[in-house]
Design an enzyme around this catalytic site. Structure first.
Site, mmCIF file in Angstrom:
data_model
loop_
_atom_site.group_PDB
_atom_site.id
_atom_site.type_symbol
_atom_site.label_atom_id
_atom_site.label_comp_id
_atom_site.label_asym_id
_atom_site.label_seq_id
_atom_site.Cartn_x
_atom_site.Cartn_y
_atom_site.Cartn_z
ATOM 1 N N CYS A 1 0.804 -1.225 0.000
ATOM 2 C CA CYS A 1 0.000 0.000 0.000
ATOM 3 C C CYS A 1 0.841 1.281 0.000
ATOM 4 C CB CYS A 1 -0.930 0.009 1.204
ATOM 5 S SG CYS A 1 -1.997 -1.440 1.303
ATOM 6 N N HIS B 1 -2.973 7.020 1.836
ATOM 7 C CA HIS B 1 -3.399 5.725 1.309
ATOM 8 C C HIS B 1 -4.866 5.515 1.662
ATOM 9 C CE1 HIS B 1 -4.072 1.599 0.563
ATOM 10 N NE2 HIS B 1 -3.998 1.225 1.828
ATOM 11 N N ASN C 1 -10.190 -0.005 -1.161
ATOM 12 C CA ASN C 1 -8.749 -0.033 -0.954
ATOM 13 C C ASN C 1 -8.100 -0.672 -2.180
ATOM 14 O OD1 ASN C 1 -6.096 -0.645 -0.243
ATOM 15 N ND2 ASN C 1 -6.604 -1.247 1.847
#
Length: 312
Positions: A113, A238, A268
């Site tokens: 990530c 993020h 995500n």
């Protein structure tokens, strides 16, 4: 040239949209449960015939078009991804081939990530060192490939997509010094492992780490750029979970900044989340050319990397 800057961005998401109601037909969940716990409404899911390098190439092509460049103008391709199926050719080489590039250096970078901000720093360093003049930096992940769709704690989180940035040499630095690191002893908190590979995480550990340990690190990235958090025009974290993004952004102290909340529509998307969210802010005109923007990635390996960039 004394530095580098982002001259254009682009993003791509698959056509298929998976809603919370759709997920309620797969696992024991509901739209209310998902919105309350992670703040996500929809996510885009790639089909079996849409590999990671195709997602990446679409986003890259848009960034190149926005920069007014031809594929042959690029001499370095860095792709951040943790979901590529094949090891060789790597994703960067496949993106270069799809776009018809001639002879770029091509490398993949896996910091999950935090991948895009690591890749952006890598390109910035290469340009400032004279090893590259124009670089293409892409964050792309197909999280649906590594998701257990019977696990409601993880399947509600993920989406697929890609975002890209063109980085060019410039007289005035437009990419600030990176502040990066990791917590190796806690690497087990976010995992993509096994055969077949599956995404898993220790949600509470990640939440506590992100909301307590990361705010001073993000502020440190601002300090390295010579700015205070209140000077920022936007903060692009993020896009892990809205319940992490909002308290983290508040603790950073960027009181005048737009906070990217693309997670609500995209889920995500791992390494894709920051460039995807940034590209949307630019496309909508939410932030203007030259505005200072904090990019801050965190997650897998419990790694982090952040830098302040000037908006293209």
């Amino acid at each position: 040239m004394n530095g580098s800057r982002i001259t254009a961005v682009g993003h791509y998401q698959p056509a298929k949209v998976l809603t919370n109601e759709d997920l309620a037909g797969l696992v024991d969940t509901s739209d209310e449960w998902i919105r309350t716990r992670v703040g996500i409404r929809t996510r885009h899911i790639a089909g079996p015939d849409e590999p990671v390098d195709e997602l990446a190439a679409h986003a890259a092509a848009k960034a190149l078009a926005a920069a007014g460049l031809a594929p042959g103008d690029i001499d370095l391709v860095v792709v951040a991804t943790s979901t590529a199926v094949d090891r060789s050719p790597n994703t960067a080489a496949r993106v270069a081939a799809r776009l018809g590039m001639s002879s770029p250096a091509a490398m993949d970078l896996n910091v999950v990530c935090a991948g895009f901000t690591h890749a952006l720093a890598t390109a910035d360093h290469a340009v400032r060192a004279g090893a590259s003049v124009r670089a293409l930096v892409v964050g792309a992940d197909k999280m649906s490939d590594v998701t257990d769709w019977s696990d409601r704690t993880t399947c509600v989180l993920v989406g697929d997509g890609a975002g890209a940035a063109v980085v060019e040499a410039s007289r005035e630095p437009g990419i600030g010094p990176v502040l990066w690191g990791s917590v190796p002893e806690m690497g087990h908190a976010v995992r993509i492992e096994g055969q077949p590979a599956r995404f898993a995480q220790e949600g509470q550990s990640v939440y506590r780490w992100a909301t307590t340990r990361l705010p001073p690190i993000a502020r440190g990235a601002c300090e390295r750029a010579g700015l205070a958090p209140e000077d920022l025009a936007a903060v692009v974290l993020h896009q892990a979970n809205l319940r992490i993004i909002e308290p983290l952004a508040e603790k950073i102290g960027a009181v005048n900044a737009v906070v990217a909340r693309d997670v609500t529509d995209s889920g995500n998307t791992s390494a894709a989340s920051i460039p995807l969210a940034l590209s949307k802010l630019v496309e909508r005109g939410t932030i203007g050319t030259g505005d200072p923007v904090l990019l801050f990635g965190f997650g897998g390996n419990l790694s982090y990397a952040g830098q302040v960039v000037r908006c293209p």
